[in-house]
Design a protein around this motif. Structure first.
Motif, mmCIF file in Angstrom:
data_model
loop_
_atom_site.group_PDB
_atom_site.id
_atom_site.type_symbol
_atom_site.label_atom_id
_atom_site.label_comp_id
_atom_site.label_asym_id
_atom_site.label_seq_id
_atom_site.Cartn_x
_atom_site.Cartn_y
_atom_site.Cartn_z
ATOM 1 N N HIS A 309 36.666 1.754 21.102
ATOM 2 C CA HIS A 309 36.570 1.716 22.557
ATOM 3 C C HIS A 309 36.823 3.129 23.082
ATOM 4 N N PHE A 310 35.860 3.676 23.790
ATOM 5 C CA PHE A 310 35.958 5.032 24.331
ATOM 6 C C PHE A 310 36.222 4.967 25.830
ATOM 7 N N ARG A 311 37.057 5.908 26.285
ATOM 8 C CA ARG A 311 37.368 6.014 27.719
ATOM 9 C C ARG A 311 37.040 7.435 28.187
ATOM 10 N N ALA A 312 36.266 7.535 29.227
ATOM 11 C CA ALA A 312 35.903 8.851 29.758
ATOM 12 C C ALA A 312 37.140 9.630 30.203
ATOM 13 N N SER A 313 38.137 8.904 30.675
ATOM 14 C CA SER A 313 39.348 9.578 31.155
ATOM 15 C C SER A 313 40.079 10.304 30.020
ATOM 16 N N SER A 314 39.843 9.896 28.753
ATOM 17 C CA SER A 314 40.546 10.526 27.626
ATOM 18 C C SER A 314 40.093 11.961 27.397
ATOM 19 N N GLY A 316 39.237 13.831 30.113
ATOM 20 C CA GLY A 316 39.448 14.471 31.408
ATOM 21 C C GLY A 316 38.406 14.187 32.466
ATOM 22 N N LEU A 317 37.501 13.247 32.221
ATOM 23 C CA LEU A 317 36.466 12.934 33.216
ATOM 24 C C LEU A 317 36.977 11.921 34.229
ATOM 25 N N LYS A 318 36.589 12.139 35.491
ATOM 26 C CA LYS A 318 36.975 11.245 36.580
ATOM 27 C C LYS A 318 35.736 10.524 37.119
ATOM 28 N N PRO A 319 35.951 9.415 37.823
ATOM 29 C CA PRO A 319 34.802 8.616 38.304
ATOM 30 C C PRO A 319 33.800 9.375 39.149
ATOM 31 N N ASP A 320 34.232 10.418 39.857
ATOM 32 C CA ASP A 320 33.284 11.152 40.696
ATOM 33 C C ASP A 320 32.523 12.229 39.933
ATOM 34 N N ASP A 321 32.756 12.340 38.627
ATOM 35 C CA ASP A 321 32.060 13.336 37.800
ATOM 36 C C ASP A 321 30.733 12.743 37.333
ATOM 37 N N TYR A 324 30.732 11.113 33.990
ATOM 38 C CA TYR A 324 31.665 10.001 33.772
ATOM 39 C C TYR A 324 30.918 8.779 33.229
ATOM 40 N N TYR A 325 31.455 8.194 32.152
ATOM 41 C CA TYR A 325 30.802 7.021 31.561
ATOM 42 C C TYR A 325 31.708 5.795 31.523
ATOM 43 N N GLY A 326 32.880 5.900 32.140
ATOM 44 C CA GLY A 326 33.784 4.764 32.217
ATOM 45 C C GLY A 326 34.383 4.388 30.880
ATOM 46 N N ASP A 327 34.532 3.095 30.641
ATOM 47 C CA ASP A 327 35.035 2.573 29.376
ATOM 48 C C ASP A 327 33.886 1.875 28.654
ATOM 49 N N VAL A 328 33.666 2.242 27.402
ATOM 50 C CA VAL A 328 32.538 1.671 26.667
ATOM 51 C C VAL A 328 32.967 1.262 25.266
ATOM 52 N N ASN A 356 15.390 14.214 19.798
ATOM 53 C CA ASN A 356 14.593 15.001 20.747
ATOM 54 C C ASN A 356 15.420 15.921 21.643
ATOM 55 N N ALA A 357 16.595 15.464 22.067
ATOM 56 C CA ALA A 357 17.391 16.248 23.011
ATOM 57 C C ALA A 357 18.875 15.925 22.809
ATOM 58 N N ASN A 358 19.710 16.837 23.277
ATOM 59 C CA ASN A 358 21.159 16.656 23.167
ATOM 60 C C ASN A 358 21.704 16.173 24.500
ATOM 61 N N VAL A 359 22.277 14.970 24.492
ATOM 62 C CA VAL A 359 22.765 14.390 25.737
ATOM 63 C C VAL A 359 24.199 13.864 25.617
ATOM 64 N N SER A 360 24.873 14.128 24.511
ATOM 65 C CA SER A 360 26.214 13.562 24.321
ATOM 66 C C SER A 360 27.291 14.465 24.910
ATOM 67 N N HIS A 361 28.524 13.988 24.832
ATOM 68 C CA HIS A 361 29.672 14.762 25.300
ATOM 69 C C HIS A 361 30.321 15.547 24.144
ATOM 70 N N GLY A 362 29.538 15.889 23.166
ATOM 71 C CA GLY A 362 30.019 16.662 22.028
ATOM 72 C C GLY A 362 29.968 15.905 20.718
ATOM 73 N N CYS A 363 29.748 14.591 20.785
ATOM 74 C CA CYS A 363 29.667 13.780 19.568
ATOM 75 C C CYS A 363 28.280 13.913 18.922
ATOM 76 N N ILE A 364 28.161 13.338 17.720
ATOM 77 C CA ILE A 364 26.882 13.256 17.025
ATOM 78 C C ILE A 364 26.455 11.792 17.086
ATOM 79 N N GLY A 365 25.406 11.513 17.885
ATOM 80 C CA GLY A 365 24.981 10.139 18.114
ATOM 81 C C GLY A 365 23.771 9.764 17.283
ATOM 82 N N PHE A 366 23.781 8.560 16.733
ATOM 83 C CA PHE A 366 22.708 8.058 15.875
ATOM 84 C C PHE A 366 22.118 6.788 16.461
ATOM 85 N N ALA A 367 20.924 6.490 16.009
ATOM 86 C CA ALA A 367 20.360 5.163 16.252
ATOM 87 C C ALA A 367 21.165 4.167 15.427
#
Length: 412
Positions: A309-314, A316-321, A324-328, A356-367
């Motif tokens: 479980h990931f939290r954007a606040s962990s 330093g992201l806030k809801p108005d950013d 921000y991706y909330g809790d996922v 095709n493009a880099n859209v993560s917050h620093g992680c390495i994302g896979f299908a």
């Protein structure tokens, strides 16, 4: 006619006899004194020099007093539990020794073949009072008993440590060995000397202190595949400095698996895994965007979780950013850094960008299928090298970034 014999007076006869006896005694005494003056004088001095007599008028033999050298000293405080407990005597022999804690536990020991030394067989305990009693015999066969006491290092000066990897673990070739102490270490050299590390492949390495409580050890190059590492830590009683004493000895045996090193290319959007230097899989990925570029350099995989479980606040992201991706809820996560960089299955919204493009917050994302494959085929201690990214190196202690430190700096 017979001449008249004068009659003898009894009193005169006695006087003559007495005089003769006195003269005889004087003569005999004079001869005795002349022949053995030292014997007479020695007997008198023997009587005078001893206050102890076995019977009236007969002095006991004069012997040198027994001397003691006992460690720890009587009344000693904060005694290191690893310090030797011993007794040495001169001018006598040790009959028996008892060393007990106030809790009634006995510390065994042995007397040497000459009977003049005793040594405790085992270490003491921390924060414990001890009673130390010994009975000795002098040259005249007389026994005497002495009791001393001392106390060991208090709990406030007792230092522990956490070791990683754990005993029996199997890890990848990139896993440094880590010891984190509960108290700051001043005497680093003493700690390093108390830790012996051997590799079945014959590799040697170096210690590197990341802080005053954390030290790691690695070889110049990755551990040899399918080798074993043995750590023998004889730290019990080692003075860490500032009165802090280590409280443990520990042996740890670690197995190294196959050499698994992946290269994550931020520009090519690919993740390529090699096993024992042979490429086995290339997968498409999406990595950190311009605002959150993936950290460059080597990372060592840490814990794995099938569901997380990931939290954007962990981070330093806030809801108005906008980022921000909330809790996922996230699947197939493998941690790269303590600060929050992972390998994981990307969120569904990122699927179109994978490869095709880099859209993560620093992680390495896979299908999903790629994330599952990596999760099943890589694990703790395996290595990921991130290249062609605008990100800087992560802090060396933000995870296991030890391989990003040049060997000339690591081994110092």
């Amino acid at each position: 006619m017979e001449p008249e014999v004068p009659s003898r007076r009894p009193g005169r006869m006695k006087k003559v006899l007495v005089v003769a006896a006195v003269c005889l005694l004087a003569a005999v005494g004079g001869v005795f004194a002349a022949v053995a003056p030292d014997i007479a004088r020695g007997a008198i001095e023997s009587e005078a020099s001893s206050a102890v007599r076995t019977s009236p008028g007969i002095a006991a033999p004069v012997v040198a007093p027994v001397t003691f050298d006992a460690a720890p000293a009587d009344g000693a405080k904060q005694v290191n539990p690893a310090a030797p407990v011993s007794l040495k005597v001169a001018n006598g022999t040790i009959e028996r020794v008892t060393l007990t804690s106030t809790g009634g536990e006995t510390v065994e020991g042995s007397i040497d073949s000459q009977g003049t030394g005793w040594t405790a067989a085992g270490p003491l305990k921390f924060n414990t009072d001890y009673s130390y009693t010994y009975v000795v015999k002098d040259g005249a066969g007389r026994e005497s008993s002495t009791t001393q006491s001392f106390s060991t290092v208090s709990s406030s000066h007792e230092a522990d440590a956490a070791i990683y990897p754990l005993d029996g673990m199997k890890v990848g070739v990139g896993q440094p060995l880590q010891v984190i102490f509960s108290e700051p270490v001043v005497n680093r050299e003493a700690v390093e000397k108390a830790i012996s590390i051997t590799s079945s492949a014959g590799q040697t390495g170096a210690f590197h202190w990341h802080s005053d409580t954390m030290v790691r050890y690695r070889p110049e190059n990755f551990w040899a595949a399918n080798s074993t590492i043995a750590m023998d830590m004889k730290l019990f009683g080692v003075d860490l400095g500032n009165g802090q004493i280590a409280n443990f000895n520990k042996k740890v045996n670690i197995s190294i698996g196959d050499k698994k090193v992946a290269v994550a290319d931020s520009a090519a959007h690919t993740f390529t895994l090699s096993v024992n230097d042979q490429v086995v899989k290339t997968l498409p990925v999406s990595m950190g965007d311009k605002r959150f570029p993936s950290a460059r350099g080597y990372g060592v995989l840490m814990e794995k979780k099938r569901y997380d479980h990931f939290r954007a606040s962990s981070i330093g992201l806030k809801p108005d950013d906008p980022a921000y991706y909330g809790d996922v809820d996230v699947e197939y996560t493998i941690r790269l850094t303590l600060s929050g960089a992972y390998i994981h299955q990307a969120l569904e919204s990122a699927y179109p960008f994978i490869g095709n493009a880099n859209v993560s917050h620093g992680c390495i994302g896979f299908a999903p299928d790629g994330a599952a494959w990596v999760f099943d085929n890589m694990g703790t201690g395996d290595v990921v090298q991130i290249v062609n990214t605008e990100g800087d190196y992560a802090a060396h202690d933000d995870g296991f970034g030890d391989w990003n430190i040049p060997w000339s700096e690591y081994d110092n």
